[in-house]
Design a protein around this motif. Structure first.
Motif, PDB file in Angstrom:
ATOM      1  N   SER A 155     -23.569  -5.722 -11.155  1.00 59.60           N
ATOM      2  CA  SER A 155     -23.966  -5.231  -9.990  1.00 59.60           C
ATOM      3  C   SER A 155     -23.039  -5.837  -8.834  1.00 59.60           C
ATOM      4  N   ALA A 156     -22.986  -5.003  -7.607  1.00 61.86           N
ATOM      5  CA  ALA A 156     -22.145  -5.625  -6.658  1.00 61.86           C
ATOM      6  C   ALA A 156     -22.350  -7.136  -6.221  1.00 61.86           C
ATOM      7  N   SER A 157     -23.805  -7.589  -6.468  1.00 58.52           N
ATOM      8  CA  SER A 157     -24.028  -8.789  -5.935  1.00 58.52           C
ATOM      9  C   SER A 157     -23.329  -9.851  -6.781  1.00 58.52           C
ATOM     10  N   GLU A 158     -22.802  -9.775  -7.967  1.00 63.44           N
ATOM     11  CA  GLU A 158     -22.196 -10.553  -8.907  1.00 63.44           C
ATOM     12  C   GLU A 158     -20.665 -10.879  -8.445  1.00 63.44           C
ATOM     13  N   VAL A 159     -20.263  -9.989  -7.672  1.00 60.34           N
ATOM     14  CA  VAL A 159     -18.826 -10.320  -7.234  1.00 60.34           C
ATOM     15  C   VAL A 159     -18.836 -11.424  -6.386  1.00 60.34           C
ATOM     16  N   ASP A 160     -17.908 -12.756  -6.535  1.00 57.90           N
ATOM     17  CA  ASP A 160     -18.095 -13.833  -5.911  1.00 57.90           C
ATOM     18  C   ASP A 160     -17.115 -13.866  -4.769  1.00 57.90           C
ATOM     19  N   TYR A 161     -15.747 -13.018  -5.016  1.00 59.26           N
ATOM     20  CA  TYR A 161     -14.767 -13.077  -4.075  1.00 59.26           C
ATOM     21  C   TYR A 161     -14.048 -11.737  -4.078  1.00 59.26           C
ATOM     22  N   ILE A 162     -13.603 -11.181  -3.179  1.00 58.08           N
ATOM     23  CA  ILE A 162     -12.542 -10.013  -2.944  1.00 58.08           C
ATOM     24  C   ILE A 162     -11.314 -10.158  -2.604  1.00 58.08           C
ATOM     25  N   ASN A 163     -10.403 -10.131  -3.406  1.00 58.78           N
ATOM     26  CA  ASN A 163      -8.618 -10.165  -2.866  1.00 58.78           C
ATOM     27  C   ASN A 163      -8.586  -8.597  -2.457  1.00 58.78           C
ATOM     28  N   THR A 164      -8.703  -8.520  -1.083  1.00 54.83           N
ATOM     29  CA  THR A 164      -8.426  -7.070  -0.525  1.00 54.83           C
ATOM     30  C   THR A 164      -7.084  -6.534  -0.620  1.00 54.83           C
ATOM     31  N   HIS A 165      -6.833  -5.310  -0.548  1.00 58.29           N
ATOM     32  CA  HIS A 165      -5.565  -4.772  -0.417  1.00 58.29           C
ATOM     33  C   HIS A 165      -4.999  -5.244   1.184  1.00 58.29           C
ATOM     34  N   GLY A 166      -5.959  -5.053   2.026  1.00 57.99           N
ATOM     35  CA  GLY A 166      -5.340  -5.629   3.388  1.00 57.99           C
ATOM     36  C   GLY A 166      -4.296  -5.709   3.693  1.00 57.99           C
ATOM     37  N   THR A 167      -3.470  -4.824   4.170  1.00 60.50           N
ATOM     38  CA  THR A 167      -2.200  -4.524   4.484  1.00 60.50           C
ATOM     39  C   THR A 167      -1.853  -5.075   5.744  1.00 60.50           C
ATOM     40  N   GLY A 168      -2.857  -4.935   6.873  1.00 63.27           N
ATOM     41  CA  GLY A 168      -2.723  -5.177   7.975  1.00 63.27           C
ATOM     42  C   GLY A 168      -2.165  -3.886   8.842  1.00 63.27           C
ATOM     43  N   THR A 169      -2.231  -2.624   8.405  1.00 59.35           N
ATOM     44  CA  THR A 169      -2.212  -1.413   9.116  1.00 59.35           C
ATOM     45  C   THR A 169      -3.513  -1.360   9.826  1.00 59.35           C
ATOM     46  N   ARG A 170      -3.651  -0.309  10.810  1.00 56.77           N
ATOM     47  CA  ARG A 170      -4.873   0.080  11.320  1.00 56.77           C
ATOM     48  C   ARG A 170      -5.688   1.016  10.579  1.00 56.77           C
ATOM     49  N   ASN A 171      -4.889   1.690   9.838  1.00 54.39           N
ATOM     50  CA  ASN A 171      -5.638   2.678   9.018  1.00 54.39           C
ATOM     51  C   ASN A 171      -6.141   1.943   7.641  1.00 54.39           C
ATOM     52  N   ASN A 172      -5.220   1.495   7.126  1.00 59.87           N
ATOM     53  CA  ASN A 172      -5.923   0.785   5.783  1.00 59.87           C
ATOM     54  C   ASN A 172      -6.956  -0.068   5.816  1.00 59.87           C
ATOM     55  N   SER A 225      -6.255  -2.349  -4.818  1.00 58.81           N
ATOM     56  CA  SER A 225      -4.905  -1.988  -4.574  1.00 58.81           C
ATOM     57  C   SER A 225      -5.083  -0.230  -3.880  1.00 58.81           C
ATOM     58  N   LEU A 226      -4.512   0.056  -2.974  1.00 61.50           N
ATOM     59  CA  LEU A 226      -4.661   1.262  -2.388  1.00 61.50           C
ATOM     60  C   LEU A 226      -3.345   1.871  -2.109  1.00 61.50           C
ATOM     61  N   GLY A 227      -3.026   2.962  -2.454  1.00 57.01           N
ATOM     62  CA  GLY A 227      -1.578   3.464  -2.371  1.00 57.01           C
ATOM     63  C   GLY A 227      -1.583   5.005  -1.787  1.00 57.01           C
ATOM     64  N   PHE A 228      -0.085   5.108  -1.459  1.00 53.54           N
ATOM     65  CA  PHE A 228      -0.036   6.668  -1.030  1.00 53.54           C
ATOM     66  C   PHE A 228      -0.422   7.673  -1.786  1.00 53.54           C
ATOM     67  N   GLY A 229      -0.506   8.670  -1.513  1.00 52.22           N
ATOM     68  CA  GLY A 229      -1.098   9.792  -2.435  1.00 52.22           C
ATOM     69  C   GLY A 229      -2.590   9.594  -2.901  1.00 52.22           C
ATOM     70  N   GLY A 230      -3.215   8.622  -1.920  1.00 49.10           N
ATOM     71  CA  GLY A 230      -4.600   8.556  -2.038  1.00 49.10           C
ATOM     72  C   GLY A 230      -4.791   7.707  -3.111  1.00 49.10           C
ATOM     73  N   ASN A 231      -3.967   7.033  -3.727  1.00 53.95           N
ATOM     74  CA  ASN A 231      -4.237   6.340  -5.143  1.00 53.95           C
ATOM     75  C   ASN A 231      -4.892   5.169  -5.059  1.00 53.95           C
ATOM     76  N   CYS A 232      -6.372   4.909  -5.519  1.00 56.49           N
ATOM     77  CA  CYS A 232      -6.921   3.660  -4.858  1.00 56.49           C
ATOM     78  C   CYS A 232      -7.263   2.964  -6.555  1.00 56.49           C
ATOM     79  N   THR A 233      -7.157   1.901  -6.762  1.00 54.96           N
ATOM     80  CA  THR A 233      -7.494   1.097  -7.914  1.00 54.96           C
ATOM     81  C   THR A 233      -8.079  -0.264  -7.678  1.00 54.96           C
ATOM     82  N   SER A 234      -9.004  -0.489  -8.247  1.00 55.91           N
ATOM     83  CA  SER A 234      -9.951  -1.761  -8.321  1.00 55.91           C
ATOM     84  C   SER A 234      -9.680  -2.455  -9.542  1.00 55.91           C
ATOM     85  N   LEU A 235      -9.472  -3.694  -9.740  1.00 57.61           N
ATOM     86  CA  LEU A 235      -9.762  -4.439 -10.933  1.00 57.61           C
ATOM     87  C   LEU A 235     -10.697  -5.555 -10.734  1.00 57.61           C
ATOM     88  N   ILE A 236     -11.303  -5.874 -11.748  1.00 61.77           N
ATOM     89  CA  ILE A 236     -12.373  -7.298 -11.889  1.00 61.77           C
ATOM     90  C   ILE A 236     -11.868  -8.082 -12.782  1.00 61.77           C
TER      91      ILE A 236
END
Lengths: 391, 352
Positions: free
Chosen positions: A278-295, A378-389
């Motif tokens: 469940s969402a509450s079981e995640v302790d930490y998120i390493n985000t994609h966070g590129t520093g662009t306004r949009n992302n 990890s989020l990329g061009f072409g709308g490609n979004c991936t999450s790993l746990i």
């Protein structure tokens, strides 16, 4: 179903030439952002996460013959996998080891270097095939004598995260017992000018999630994990496990992310579902966070949609390394595993003010915490979004 | 895992899709074969079409046709294999960047240069938010996408997958392949390609997309059994690797009715095929396709199209045959391909 264990890892990036150096930099908050020295470009004003080793220095370290045709991404990849091999405790990779590598531009550094020379200079022609991503992967495979399943994923900035996901699935399905997964991308004029033409490069150090963020810094890196079926391990130690993954397409725009973070929302949701968490079981998120306004805005909205008012502590480590494109997912997987192993959240550098739209604050000082479960986006061009746990 | 069926197919190549029925082939005296023009407007809005490179156009066109045939509006995943990706836009941006010495550049061609542009554009057009992957491993790019398809079908939520291969040519980059020996130097007619005694081959552009599903329909072509790829195989181990692959699928060389071989007239590497033609597959119907559609990194998607047609129509048109053996009712087909002696791929299909 087989458990998917991580039994080796190797990394080279602007914050260090191995896992230990990277860990040290993360702990003391030391970034690897500088101006380009090795990359030959007129854009000397653009900060980058550059690895301060020339191709000839790398070639010498790797004992390659002088007339080799390795691209820079291949040199970095080999460098990182040498460390992985060493810390897996194996002498060499067994014959049934697979290899899935992610890269965004592969060997385009060679194309831009030799574009005008091919017609005259016969010796340069060994790089003609190097442009295509598979070539770089083959060179790395050749170095380690990997002859079996070898493939390349190129989905822009989520490439290596996708390689990790596919590797985990290959193991779960019993198709492979062991697979090297990750990715490698080097700085090139092609990508630097490309991102510059999109006006999303910052002339200062990037400030992920800050209200006044003004863009990303490009970086270069290679990071690889050794994944093994837990009941048939050849590696000596389990460094962590891949327990969840999900890929989704934003289906919104070729380069921009949707306002509602649909792709990231779906990727995270699928990864949680796969992990049975469940969402509450995640302790930490390493985000994609590129520093662009949009992302950063789109990703923040996605986090709010998944986690509501209880967003786990999060940070982007792109302030350390720059955005290493196809390699980002893999090096951040390694940072995520370091967070678990050491019970530390590595800070989000250069942050001062929360975004007006979302009012979210990342972790900005190193923090000790018992961490069992990390989500990495990890989020990329072409709308490609991936999450790993990882656990 | 449930069985995987090929429920819709579409291809664009230097030959018309009707070649299977009418056996009328186009003959070329050139080293680089363009894909035949299609009525792209019938499937793609003209405004969109103007901005699209050939790879995106071909990929989207085939995708829509393959989905239409299978009567699937939106697949659960989109998987693309492309060895060289969007080369036309990459070349455009590269040229502009180098000529302007890193001057002011328009981002359009950069945006469209990433390898997953085709997959992304298909997702955008279909509004498909599912798993979306792009594989770029030389001549096993399409096979890699098929491997991923099999992995995704293990998920109960996944019932239909759009999978395909596409590669385009571009002026400079494809031209470079003449300089490093990938393309023949002497004039050659494609229909005589396989008898050539020289090095190199002819390069082409093509796309072929498929709707794979877990449900058999009245339109199903064949069943996809398995795929395997190898970075390298020593010639002396080739037959053994193929036998192992067949054994893993509870079948053997004996059961195979026809083999589709990626022979491309390159005297340096065609011995991989010759070994099989004179060895374990000497008494099988042998089929070629590169003398018609040329060589490219995604051309095994064309072979997959051809195999699907053969298994559905239960006939092998003469124009594709490499030997005189007659195959009465093709039931099991193996596709084997490699490029420059590397990136070997095996695909096994069964009739229904």
């Amino acid at each position: 179903m087989e458990g998917v264990a991580v039994t080796g890892m190797g990394i080279i990036s602007a914050i260090g030439r191995d896992v230990e150096e990277a860990h040290f930099s993360l702990k003391i908050g030391k970034d690897g952002i500088s101006y380009p020295d090795i990359l030959s470009t007129i854009h000397q004003n653009l900060p980058v996460g550059e690895i301060k080793l020339s191709n000839s220095e790398l070639s010498e370290i790797l004992n390659l013959p002088e007339d080799h045709a390795y691209t820079r991404a291949a040199l970095l990849g080999v460098y990182a996998i040498r460390e992985l091999l060493e810390n897996s405790g194996m002498e060499r990779f067994p014959g049934d080891t697979g290899f899935i590598s992610g890269t965004s531009v592969g060997g385009i550094d060679k194309t831009e270097e030799h574009f005008y020379n091919y017609k005259e200079n016969v010796a340069d022609r060994k790089y003609i095939q190097a442009q295509h991503p598979g070539f770089t992967t083959e060179k790395i495979a050749e170095y380690f004598g990997i002859n079996g399943m070898v493939t390349t994923i190129s989905t822009a900035c989520s490439s290596s995260a996708n390689a990790i996901m596919m590797g985990a699935q290959m193991i779960e399905s019993g198709k492979l017992k062991r697979v090297i997964v990750g990715g490698s991308d080097c700085l090139t004029k092609f990508t630097l000018n490309g991102f510059n033409s999109l006006k999303i490069l910052s002339e200062n150090k990037s400030r992920p999630f800050d209200n006044e963020r003004e863009g990303l810094n490009l970086g270069e890196a290679a990071g690889y994990l050794l994944l093994e079926a837990e009941d048939q391990m050849a590696g000596e130690n389990i460094l962590g496990r891949v327990v969840g993954y999900g890929n989704a397409n934003d289906a919104f725009h070729q380069t921009a992310s949707s306002e509602n973070g649909e792709g990231a929302f779906n990727a995270i949701s699928r990864a949680l579902k796969k992990a049975g968490l469940s969402a509450s079981e995640v302790d930490y998120i390493n985000t994609h966070g590129t520093g662009t306004r949009n992302n950063d805005l789109s990703e923040s909205v996605a986090l709010k949609r998944v986690f509501g008012d209880h967003i786990p502590e999060f940070s982007s480590t792109k302030g350390y390394t720059g955005h290493t494109l196809g390699a980002a997912g893999a090096i951040e997987a390694i940072f995520s595993l370091l967070s678990i192993q050491n019970g530390k959240i590595f800070p989000n550098l250069n942050f001062s003010n929360k975004m007006a739209e979302t009012n979210l604050a990342p972790v900005t000082e190193i923090k000790s915490k018992h961490i069992e479960t990390v989500l990495s986006n990890s989020l990329g061009f072409g709308g490609n979004c991936t999450s790993l746990i990882f656990q | 895992m449930s069985k995987v069926y090929i429920n819709g197919v579409s291809s664009v190549s230097p030959q018309s899709e009707e070649i299977f029925e009418n056996q009328s082939s186009k003959s070329y005296y050139q080293h680089i074969l363009p894909a035949l023009d299609q009525d792209y407007k019938s499937m793609i809005k003209p405004m969109m079409l103007r901005r699209m490179s050939k790879a995106v156009k071909m990929g989207l066109f085939c995708s829509k046709k393959a989905l239409l045939e299978a009567e699937i509006e939106k697949p659960d995943a989109i998987l693309v294999g492309t060895g060289q990706g969007c080369m036309q836009d990459t070349e455009k941006f590269m040229n502009n960047m180098l000529e302007s010495k890193e001057g002011l550049l328009s981002p359009t061609s950069f945006i469209q240069s990433t390898h997953n542009t085709v997959g992304g554009q298909i997702a955008l057009d279909l509004k498909c938010k599912g798993h979306n992957m792009t594989f770029t491993q030389n001549s096993v790019s399409f096979e890699s996408a098929l491997i991923d398809a099999m992995l995704q079908f293990q998920n109960d939520d996944i019932n239909n997958i759009l999978v395909g291969g596409v590669d385009e040519t571009s002026y400079e980059f494809t031209g470079f392949q003449k300089l490093d020996g990938q393309i023949k130097t002497e004039p050659v007619n494609n229909l005589e390609l396989l008898d050539s005694k020289t090095s190199g081959t002819i390069i082409s552009e093509s796309a072929a997309f498929f709707t794979l599903g877990t449900e058999k329909t009245t339109k199903s072509y064949a069943e996809l059994k398995d795929i395997e790829i190898f970075n390298s195989i020593a010639l002396e181990n080739l037959e053994e690797e193929i036998e192992d692959f067949l054994n893993k699928n509870n079948t053997s060389v004996l059961d195979i009715d026809a083999v589709l071989l990626g022979k491309n007239g390159d005297v340096r590497f065609d011995h991989y095929y010759k070994e099989l033609q004179e060895g374990i597959f000497s008494d099988k119907c042998q089929v070629g396709f590169k003398h018609l559609v040329g060589e490219n990194n995604a051309v095994t998607s064309y072979a997959f199209w051809l195999a699907s047609k053969i298994l559905k129509e239960k006939k092998i048109p003469e124009i594709f045959k490499l030997n005189a053996l007659h195959c009465k009712e093709p039931g099991k087909i193996l596709i084997y391909n490699q490029y420059l002696g590397k990136n070997h791929g095996l695909i096994l299909l069964h009739s229904l």
